[in-house]
Design an enzyme around this catalytic site. Structure first.
Site, PDB file in Angstrom:
ATOM      1  CE  LYS A   1     -70.413  32.419  65.311  1.00  0.00           C
ATOM      2  NZ  LYS A   1     -71.371  31.099  65.994  1.00  0.00           N
TER       3      LYS A   1
ATOM      4  CG  ASP B   1     -71.509  18.108  64.308  1.00  0.00           C
ATOM      5  OD1 ASP B   1     -70.939  18.060  63.417  1.00  0.00           O
ATOM      6  OD2 ASP B   1     -70.996  18.852  65.297  1.00  0.00           O
TER       7      ASP B   1
ATOM      8  CG  ASP C   1     -76.238  20.923  56.984  1.00  0.00           C
ATOM      9  OD1 ASP C   1     -76.923  22.000  57.325  1.00  0.00           O
ATOM     10  OD2 ASP C   1     -75.125  21.049  56.579  1.00  0.00           O
TER      11      ASP C   1
ATOM     12  CE1 TYR D   1     -67.456  32.297  63.493  1.00  0.00           C
ATOM     13  CE2 TYR D   1     -66.107  34.114  64.309  1.00  0.00           C
ATOM     14  CZ  TYR D   1     -67.064  32.985  64.461  1.00  0.00           C
ATOM     15  OH  TYR D   1     -67.135  32.441  65.756  1.00  0.00           O
TER      16      TYR D   1
ATOM     17  CB  SER E   1     -67.838  35.409  68.387  1.00  0.00           C
ATOM     18  OG  SER E   1     -66.412  35.887  68.326  1.00  0.00           O
TER      19      SER E   1
HETATM   20  P1  NAD Z   1     -66.166  23.242  66.101  1.00  0.00           P
HETATM   21  O1  NAD Z   1     -65.859  23.501  64.624  1.00  0.00           O
HETATM   22  O2  NAD Z   1     -65.195  22.583  66.716  1.00  0.00           O
HETATM   23  O3  NAD Z   1     -67.523  22.878  66.195  1.00  0.00           O
HETATM   24  C1  NAD Z   1     -68.710  23.197  65.290  1.00  0.00           C
HETATM   25  C2  NAD Z   1     -69.563  21.760  65.126  1.00  0.00           C
HETATM   26  O4  NAD Z   1     -70.371  22.309  64.238  1.00  0.00           O
HETATM   27  C3  NAD Z   1     -68.528  20.952  64.341  1.00  0.00           C
HETATM   28  O5  NAD Z   1     -68.633  19.659  65.101  1.00  0.00           O
HETATM   29  C4  NAD Z   1     -69.444  20.860  62.906  1.00  0.00           C
HETATM   30  O6  NAD Z   1     -69.208  19.655  62.296  1.00  0.00           O
HETATM   31  C5  NAD Z   1     -70.553  21.478  63.193  1.00  0.00           C
HETATM   32  N1  NAD Z   1     -71.365  22.187  62.346  1.00  0.00           N
HETATM   33  C6  NAD Z   1     -70.881  23.136  61.510  1.00  0.00           C
HETATM   34  N2  NAD Z   1     -71.985  23.399  60.509  1.00  0.00           N
HETATM   35  C7  NAD Z   1     -73.003  22.522  60.819  1.00  0.00           C
HETATM   36  C8  NAD Z   1     -74.343  22.383  60.249  1.00  0.00           C
HETATM   37  N3  NAD Z   1     -74.537  23.230  59.118  1.00  0.00           N
HETATM   38  N4  NAD Z   1     -75.109  21.698  60.764  1.00  0.00           N
HETATM   39  C9  NAD Z   1     -74.878  20.774  61.617  1.00  0.00           C
HETATM   40  N5  NAD Z   1     -73.637  20.846  62.133  1.00  0.00           N
HETATM   41  C10 NAD Z   1     -72.418  21.790  61.758  1.00  0.00           C
HETATM   42  O7  NAD Z   1     -66.000  24.905  66.645  1.00  0.00           O
HETATM   43  P2  NAD Z   1     -66.127  25.237  68.269  1.00  0.00           P
HETATM   44  O8  NAD Z   1     -64.727  25.718  68.600  1.00  0.00           O
HETATM   45  O9  NAD Z   1     -66.578  24.225  69.035  1.00  0.00           O
HETATM   46  O10 NAD Z   1     -67.228  26.262  68.261  1.00  0.00           O
HETATM   47  C11 NAD Z   1     -68.471  26.019  68.542  1.00  0.00           C
HETATM   48  C12 NAD Z   1     -69.225  27.514  68.289  1.00  0.00           C
HETATM   49  O11 NAD Z   1     -68.726  28.502  69.203  1.00  0.00           O
HETATM   50  C13 NAD Z   1     -69.260  27.912  66.671  1.00  0.00           C
HETATM   51  O12 NAD Z   1     -70.568  28.481  66.406  1.00  0.00           O
HETATM   52  C14 NAD Z   1     -68.294  29.109  66.836  1.00  0.00           C
HETATM   53  O13 NAD Z   1     -68.329  30.005  65.666  1.00  0.00           O
HETATM   54  C15 NAD Z   1     -68.564  29.657  68.290  1.00  0.00           C
HETATM   55  N6  NAD Z   1     -67.153  30.399  68.674  1.00  0.00           N
HETATM   56  C16 NAD Z   1     -66.159  29.697  68.838  1.00  0.00           C
HETATM   57  C17 NAD Z   1     -64.907  29.980  69.267  1.00  0.00           C
HETATM   58  C18 NAD Z   1     -63.681  29.537  69.447  1.00  0.00           C
HETATM   59  O14 NAD Z   1     -62.658  30.130  69.206  1.00  0.00           O
HETATM   60  N7  NAD Z   1     -63.612  28.342  69.210  1.00  0.00           N
HETATM   61  C19 NAD Z   1     -64.976  31.452  69.566  1.00  0.00           C
HETATM   62  C20 NAD Z   1     -66.356  32.292  69.615  1.00  0.00           C
HETATM   63  C21 NAD Z   1     -67.327  31.833  69.122  1.00  0.00           C
HETATM   64  C1  UD1 Z   2     -59.456  34.713  66.506  1.00  0.00           C
HETATM   65  C2  UD1 Z   2     -60.442  35.109  65.547  1.00  0.00           C
HETATM   66  C3  UD1 Z   2     -61.571  35.422  66.252  1.00  0.00           C
HETATM   67  C4  UD1 Z   2     -62.233  34.381  67.248  1.00  0.00           C
HETATM   68  C5  UD1 Z   2     -61.245  34.190  68.267  1.00  0.00           C
HETATM   69  C6  UD1 Z   2     -61.769  33.006  69.264  1.00  0.00           C
HETATM   70  C7  UD1 Z   2     -59.001  35.852  63.654  1.00  0.00           C
HETATM   71  C8  UD1 Z   2     -58.645  37.090  63.118  1.00  0.00           C
HETATM   72  N1  UD1 Z   2     -59.819  36.193  64.744  1.00  0.00           N
HETATM   73  O1  UD1 Z   2     -59.014  35.705  67.370  1.00  0.00           O
HETATM   74  O2  UD1 Z   2     -62.641  35.887  65.172  1.00  0.00           O
HETATM   75  O3  UD1 Z   2     -63.289  34.832  67.826  1.00  0.00           O
HETATM   76  O4  UD1 Z   2     -59.841  33.620  67.203  1.00  0.00           O
HETATM   77  O5  UD1 Z   2     -60.677  32.298  69.802  1.00  0.00           O
HETATM   78  O6  UD1 Z   2     -58.700  34.811  63.342  1.00  0.00           O
HETATM   79  N2  UD1 Z   2     -50.725  34.543  67.397  1.00  0.00           N
HETATM   80  C9  UD1 Z   2     -49.678  34.591  67.159  1.00  0.00           C
HETATM   81  N3  UD1 Z   2     -49.303  33.310  66.650  1.00  0.00           N
HETATM   82  C10 UD1 Z   2     -49.912  32.378  66.308  1.00  0.00           C
HETATM   83  C11 UD1 Z   2     -51.405  32.479  66.374  1.00  0.00           C
HETATM   84  C12 UD1 Z   2     -51.886  33.557  67.083  1.00  0.00           C
HETATM   85  O7  UD1 Z   2     -48.749  35.216  67.490  1.00  0.00           O
HETATM   86  O8  UD1 Z   2     -49.484  31.425  65.466  1.00  0.00           O
HETATM   87  C13 UD1 Z   2     -51.367  35.611  68.510  1.00  0.00           C
HETATM   88  C14 UD1 Z   2     -52.355  36.654  67.738  1.00  0.00           C
HETATM   89  O9  UD1 Z   2     -51.654  37.660  67.010  1.00  0.00           O
HETATM   90  C15 UD1 Z   2     -53.138  37.184  68.969  1.00  0.00           C
HETATM   91  C16 UD1 Z   2     -53.185  35.902  69.805  1.00  0.00           C
HETATM   92  O10 UD1 Z   2     -51.990  35.244  69.515  1.00  0.00           O
HETATM   93  O11 UD1 Z   2     -52.431  38.335  69.503  1.00  0.00           O
HETATM   94  C17 UD1 Z   2     -54.518  35.262  69.930  1.00  0.00           C
HETATM   95  O12 UD1 Z   2     -54.798  34.768  68.469  1.00  0.00           O
HETATM   96  P1  UD1 Z   2     -55.803  33.830  68.270  1.00  0.00           P
HETATM   97  O13 UD1 Z   2     -55.849  32.767  69.221  1.00  0.00           O
HETATM   98  O14 UD1 Z   2     -55.968  33.642  66.740  1.00  0.00           O
HETATM   99  O15 UD1 Z   2     -57.264  34.488  68.636  1.00  0.00           O
HETATM  100  P2  UD1 Z   2     -57.841  36.023  67.944  1.00  0.00           P
HETATM  101  O16 UD1 Z   2     -56.608  36.744  67.287  1.00  0.00           O
HETATM  102  O17 UD1 Z   2     -58.132  36.806  69.411  1.00  0.00           O
END
Ligand code: NAD
Ligand code: UD1
Length: 337
Positions: free
Chosen positions: A152, A31, A58, A148, A124
């Site tokens: 993906k 990481d 990285d 973003y 995602s």
């Molecule tokens: P996070 O930011 O907590 O974790 C991602 C980690 O990757 C971090 O620790 C960061 O330091 C590391 N990182 C980023 N770029 C790097 C690089 N170039 N080299 C090495 N390390 C690097 O995010 P998360 O919520 O744990 O998400 C993990 C993965 O899941 C991500 O790829 C994210 O896009 C994907 N994802 C997350 C969500 C969500 O809502 N959390 C939803 C759909 C997909």
């Molecule tokens: C967001 C990301 C999406 C990602 C997903 C993962 C955006 C536009 N999209 O989506 O790419 O995959 O998170 O978890 O950021 N809401 C409120 N008040 C707030 C925050 C959110 O009302 O302060 C509402 C939003 O309008 C939505 C719901 O809560 O209806 C969920 O929001 P959020 O947690 O940001 O997720 P996504 O919008 O689904």
């Protein structure tokens, strides 16, 4: 098995490491700490009794990745490392494509050199096009709307092309819906920098008094209560989904794509009410205009993952809220407290 976990110091990756250790795997974390926390290592050790090897690097550093794959005799890779803030990706597209797409390319090429051929990738639900045809299944139309989301989708296509080019690759993309929740110990959870963009961490910060009130974005959506509907999935279930995918994919060549979601849509008001119950407070909130780019409602069809991986969610909405509250109230300032 030795598993390289890129992004393993982040939210989902770190909790997946706990589940990997519990299942007898040996995670090796790589990481860059651009958004991760070294403190997760102590917490993983506290929960599981084992401290994973940690490499601060990285994923775009090809020589370093090759060295790590060799030195630690890695059998398979789970690739979480990536940048994930949608708004930031609109403002900084080059940074997002470089990190997420180039990072994946460098990793795949390093794996090819060393002969590690199993990759599980964090995709995602944001790759799907806007539609009212619910639930979303793996064949639903694609149409990511942000850099973003496109990053993906680009990586998913690269995985498909690489798998088609050489039948020894096993490439799996997992399309997460909305991950929420924390480890039930209260020791590990989501720790966003600055003001949270996502609903659940925002509600949790309102509950501990770090934010005055939740702004609900939109009350006139065509949903049962007018607020946005999403498919929330407990991060522990998501972590278990990775283990199921790894078991299935390792040694099984090809290109595999699975939704990881619950199959159930919940509204903002549902989430607020459930969290209020978990923390025993009525949480302050106000209605605000819709957020640009938001969809009214989407949720997963998780049938394929159940049929093929034998995985489905086990944890309830109540567990999502109780575990988040446990984490947030024990660590009001996250890992830095
Ligand atoms: P996070 O930011 O907590 O974790 C991602 C980690 O990757 C971090 O620790 C960061 O330091 C590391 N990182 C980023 N770029 C790097 C690089 N170039 N080299 C090495 N390390 C690097 O995010 P998360 O919520 O744990 O998400 C993990 C993965 O899941 C991500 O790829 C994210 O896009 C994907 N994802 C997350 C969500 C969500 O809502 N959390 C939803 C759909 C997909
Ligand atoms: C967001 C990301 C999406 C990602 C997903 C993962 C955006 C536009 N999209 O989506 O790419 O995959 O998170 O978890 O950021 N809401 C409120 N008040 C707030 C925050 C959110 O009302 O302060 C509402 C939003 O309008 C939505 C719901 O809560 O209806 C969920 O929001 P959020 O947690 O940001 O997720 P996504 O919008 O689904």
């Amino acid at each position: 098995m030795n598993i390289l976990v890129t992004g393993g110091a982040g939210y989902i990756g770190s909790i997946t490491c706990v589940q990997l250790i519990a299942a007898g795997y040996r995670p090796v974390i790589l990481d860059s700490l651009v958004n991760g926390k070294v403190a997760v290592l102590d917490r993983i050790e506290q929960i599981s009794g084992q401290r994973p090897v940690f490499i601060e690097a990285d994923v775009r550093d090809r020589a370093r990745v090759v060295q790590v794959l060799r030195e630690h005799a890695i059998d398979a890779v789970i690739h979480f490392a990536g940048l994930k803030a949608v708004g930031e990706s609109v403002a900084q597209p080059v940074r997002y494509y470089d990190n997420n797409v180039q990072g994946s390319l460098v990793l795949i090429d390093a794996m090819r050199e060393v002969g590690v051929k199993t990759l599980v990738f964090s995709s995602s639900a944001t790759v799907y096009a806007e539609t009212q045809d619910m639930p979303l299944h793996e064949g639903s139309p694609i149409g990511a709307t942000s850099p973003y989301g496109r990053s993906k989708w680009m990586v998913e296509q690269i995985l498909g092309d690489v798998a088609a080019s050489d039948p020894s690759w096993s490439m799996t993309a997992l399309r997460y819906f909305n991950p929420v929740g924390a480890h039930p110990s209260g020791l590990m959870g989501e720790d966003p920098q600055g003001i949270p963009n996502n609903l659940m961490p925002f509600i949790a910060q309102v509950a501990v008094g770090r934010r005055p009130s939740l702004r609900i974005f939109g009350r006139d959506y065509p949903t049962p209560d007018g607020t946005g509907v999403r498919d929330y999935i407990h991060v522990m279930d998501l972590a278990d989904g990775h283990l199921a995918a790894l078991r299935y994919a390792h040694g099984r060549a090809g290109h595999h794509v699975f939704n990881l979601g619950s199959g159930q849509g919940l509204s903002v008001l549902d989430m607020l009410a459930a969290f209020g119950q978990a923390c025993g407070q009525t949480l302050p909130h106000e209605f605000a205009p819709r957020r640009a780019g938001d969809l009214a409602a989407f949720w997963a069809d998780p049938a394929l993952a159940e049929k093929v991986l034998g995985w489905r969610v086990q944890r309830s909405l109540q567990a999502m809220c109780t575990d988040t509250w446990h984490w947030q109230s024990n660590n009001p300032k996250g890992y830095d407290a």
